[in-house]
Design a protein around this motif. Structure first.
Motif, mmCIF file in Angstrom:
data_model
loop_
_atom_site.group_PDB
_atom_site.id
_atom_site.type_symbol
_atom_site.label_atom_id
_atom_site.label_comp_id
_atom_site.label_asym_id
_atom_site.label_seq_id
_atom_site.Cartn_x
_atom_site.Cartn_y
_atom_site.Cartn_z
ATOM 1 N N ILE A 16 1.658 -3.599 5.379
ATOM 2 C CA ILE A 16 0.482 -2.885 5.877
ATOM 3 C C ILE A 16 0.649 -2.572 7.369
ATOM 4 O O ILE A 16 1.323 -3.309 8.089
ATOM 5 N N SER A 54 -2.239 1.508 1.229
ATOM 6 C CA SER A 54 -1.159 1.372 0.251
ATOM 7 C C SER A 54 -1.146 2.555 -0.709
ATOM 8 O O SER A 54 -0.091 3.004 -1.149
ATOM 9 N N ILE A 83 -0.343 -8.834 4.132
ATOM 10 C CA ILE A 83 -0.544 -9.292 2.754
ATOM 11 C C ILE A 83 0.563 -10.292 2.414
ATOM 12 O O ILE A 83 1.729 -10.032 2.708
ATOM 13 N N ARG A 119 1.710 -8.770 -2.293
ATOM 14 C CA ARG A 119 2.040 -7.388 -1.931
ATOM 15 C C ARG A 119 2.892 -6.737 -3.008
ATOM 16 O O ARG A 119 2.666 -5.599 -3.427
ATOM 17 N N GLN A 134 -9.391 -5.838 3.019
ATOM 18 C CA GLN A 134 -8.275 -5.837 3.983
ATOM 19 C C GLN A 134 -8.455 -6.784 5.155
ATOM 20 O O GLN A 134 -7.808 -6.631 6.179
ATOM 21 N N PRO A 154 -4.686 -4.908 0.465
ATOM 22 C CA PRO A 154 -4.777 -3.587 1.104
ATOM 23 C C PRO A 154 -6.224 -3.093 1.151
ATOM 24 O O PRO A 154 -7.045 -3.478 0.311
#
Lengths: 388, 388
Positions: free
Chosen positions: A27, A246, B15, B20, B192, B198
């Protein structure tokens, strides 16, 4: 080894491998330059697919949220709109407008048929006081598999000085939509359909005429204010709230792939796949809801269920025995039709897997189906295409 | 080799690797059993983190959308609400309410201080006609790094029969919030932040009292109607619109990790990291905005910029030379303070990387900084914690 999954839904659709992996990137901060570059690339890519020079905004919500935004941003309480209903999604658009206190006039067309433009024209002619502020329509009616052509409605909107708002959720990127050339003021689509991206982003193009109309809008909005999104993008290529980063990573890759394939080729591929599905199921003796090829959707096909088999059984066997996913029907078609989605990342292989599974399940359920008949019909479409 | 990225923003946050990667799983149909299982697991995991038996809804939007939803679903046009403003995000909550035609009464507190509950109590006492329908507050004011404790306000809301709506966007999962025990009617957070997922999902808990109040709400909403989401979940463990599936994949993993670590340990870790940051920057001679440890945020710290250095330079050097990301300040603090986010997937290593980078940049910018002073202060906090 389990059979590979063949997801033939009218959304969400499979994501190309490379793009899917891109979604797992680390991210980044949404106020950093990397994110500005990401948003700029996505926006430019979207303008190509939307065929527009209008602003294209990326909202973090589903398509339904975008439809709501299209109303909340351009209309005011009590405004009269004409909603062209050719199925469940036209109905939904009308319902959302009603929730916002819009004076909704539904113009209903039989499910399985397209909008009759002459009826719309007649109604607008009668509207001598210019009461109708907007026409709301569904480009591709996902519940029936019908394409409503926006072009003549864009011309009418121009002539009668109203806005044209188009739900293109299940069409954009799969079926031609010339936003600017056809005079569409607001186009709403979402990421998980022909754009082959996970759900969570709604992409909306907004014409200067729609932005102007929005200046007087008295409907409450904050999160999906077009003005707020446009101003922020114009100022620093950012979004007002944290965007679905994402999902934007994936969309950037997908848009690059679409550009590489070329929009014309993408539409052509959808046409061939749709035709192959239609020819195949008809060769198996099944009825399609939409007989007229001209208005038949290139992204979803509604097929009559044979009386010998219930949808839940068909669905379960296709899934359990072949890992092929299809869906049922909505509203007045529920129980009588099933639907095959064929949009986005679809290929000939997907058609073959789906039709083969369908043939086998139908035969096992006792229907008179000669194995290979549907497959052969699909192949003929492929061959015809190769010889073009 | 480029230095590893240390993302110290108050969201979006890094993440965990395993989670992720889970986001890149293949897409599934949102009306399939696999998705129902996914949504059920996520909802159960959220109830653990929210410490609630109330409904917890997953909306596909950012936190701002969820704040808007909390208003649109529980209030009516012209309703009076008391908004407790301790910074930019309290202001934002008030602004959203105003856009919806709510009669907003702002109760302002100095930036850097917490809500003074006695002032709120006094105001509610004066409200003899029960005009005030709801109290809107920010649990963790991200712009200043102040925690407002919801518990006494929950008691007042109960006593004076109004709703308590809490913006917990930058707190939930990082700072204790006992939704049920403290009587919070609506808690809004987003994916987030401390939930290490995300952006793109907003998670909202809704009490029976808030649902009841919502029955009379006349504000327009469709997409984020709590009732629509709750009814659909209760009926078939689905969402009304296609949810952000890939983001849910990640959230499922994160929630499992939080459960494994244990909520108490998660909060403890945040406390230690926050304290280490505070002690370290103060050891370097920098001022923190919030002096009182009791109200100092465990997820974000606002630090006074030394007069010798501009924020844009500090930010750029931290980023370019150390790959460490911090952010500026908002509103009336802009230009005077910078902020370090320390929430979610944060560890001692992140503290060390950040403080080391800060020391080096400040020294290179000509400030009198003895290298290692901040690091040592952080280590002392770690040691103290180990000896607990």
């Amino acid at each position: 080894m389990k059979e590979k999954r063949t997801l033939m839904l009218p959304g969400p659709t499979p994501i190309p491998e490379h793009a899917r992996q891109a979604g797992a990137q680390k991210i980044i901060g949404h106020r950093e330059k990397e994110c500005e570059d990401l948003l700029r690339e996505v926006t430019e890519g979207l303008k190509y697919v939307f065929q527009t020079e209008n602003d294209v905004l990326a909202l973090t919500c589903s398509g339904t949220g975008g439809l709501e935004a299209s109303i909340a941003n351009t209309l005011s309480k009590g405004d009269k709109v004409l909603v062209l209903c050719t199925g469940a999604f036209g109905e939904r658009y009308a319902t959302i407008a009603e929730r916002y206190g819009i004076d909704v006039e539904r113009m209903n067309f039989p499910w399985g048929e397209a909008v009759d433009v002459t009826r719309v024209e007649k109604r607008l002619e009668e509207d001598t006081t210019d009461e109708i502020k907007a026409i709301l329509m569904t480009h591709n009616e996902t519940s029936t598999g019908v394409i409503n052509h926006p072009q003549p409605l864009g011309e009418l909107a121009e002539q009668y000085n109203c806005l044209l708002l188009v739900d293109a959720v299940s069409s954009l990127g799969g079926i031609e939509l010339k936003t600017d050339e056809w005079g569409v003021d607001v186009v709403v689509t979402s990421s998980q359909k022909a754009l082959m991206t996970p759900p969570g982003l709604c992409l909306v193009s907004v014409s200067p005429k729609a932005l102007k109309a929005g200046e007087d809008s008295d409907l409450p909005k904050f999160y999906w204010s077009f003005k707020r999104a446009k101003d922020r993008y114009d100022r620093d290529t950012q979004t007002p709230s944290t965007p679905a980063l994402s999902t934007l990573y994936v969309l950037r890759e997908v848009l690059a792939e679409i550009r590489e394939e070329g929009l014309e080729n993408v539409f052509r591929r959808h046409k061939v796949v749709a035709k192959a599905i239609r020819q195949a199921v008809q060769a198996l003796g099944l009825d399609v809801l939409v007989k007229d090829e001209k208005i038949a959707s290139k992204t979803v096909t509604a097929i009559k269920l044979p009386t010998e088999i219930e949808f839940t059984i068909l669905r379960q066997r296709l899934k359990d025995e072949h890992n092929v996913y299809v869906t049922g029907s909505k509203g007045k078609l529920k129980g009588d039709y099933f639907r095959i989605g064929h949009l986005g990342n679809v290929s000939r292989t997907d058609v073959l897997a789906t039709i083969s599974a369908l043939e086998l399940v139908l035969q096992k359920e006792g229907l008179e189906v000669e194995l290979g008949t549907g497959l052969q019909a699909a192949q003929k479409v492929f061959l015809e295409e190769e010889r073009r």
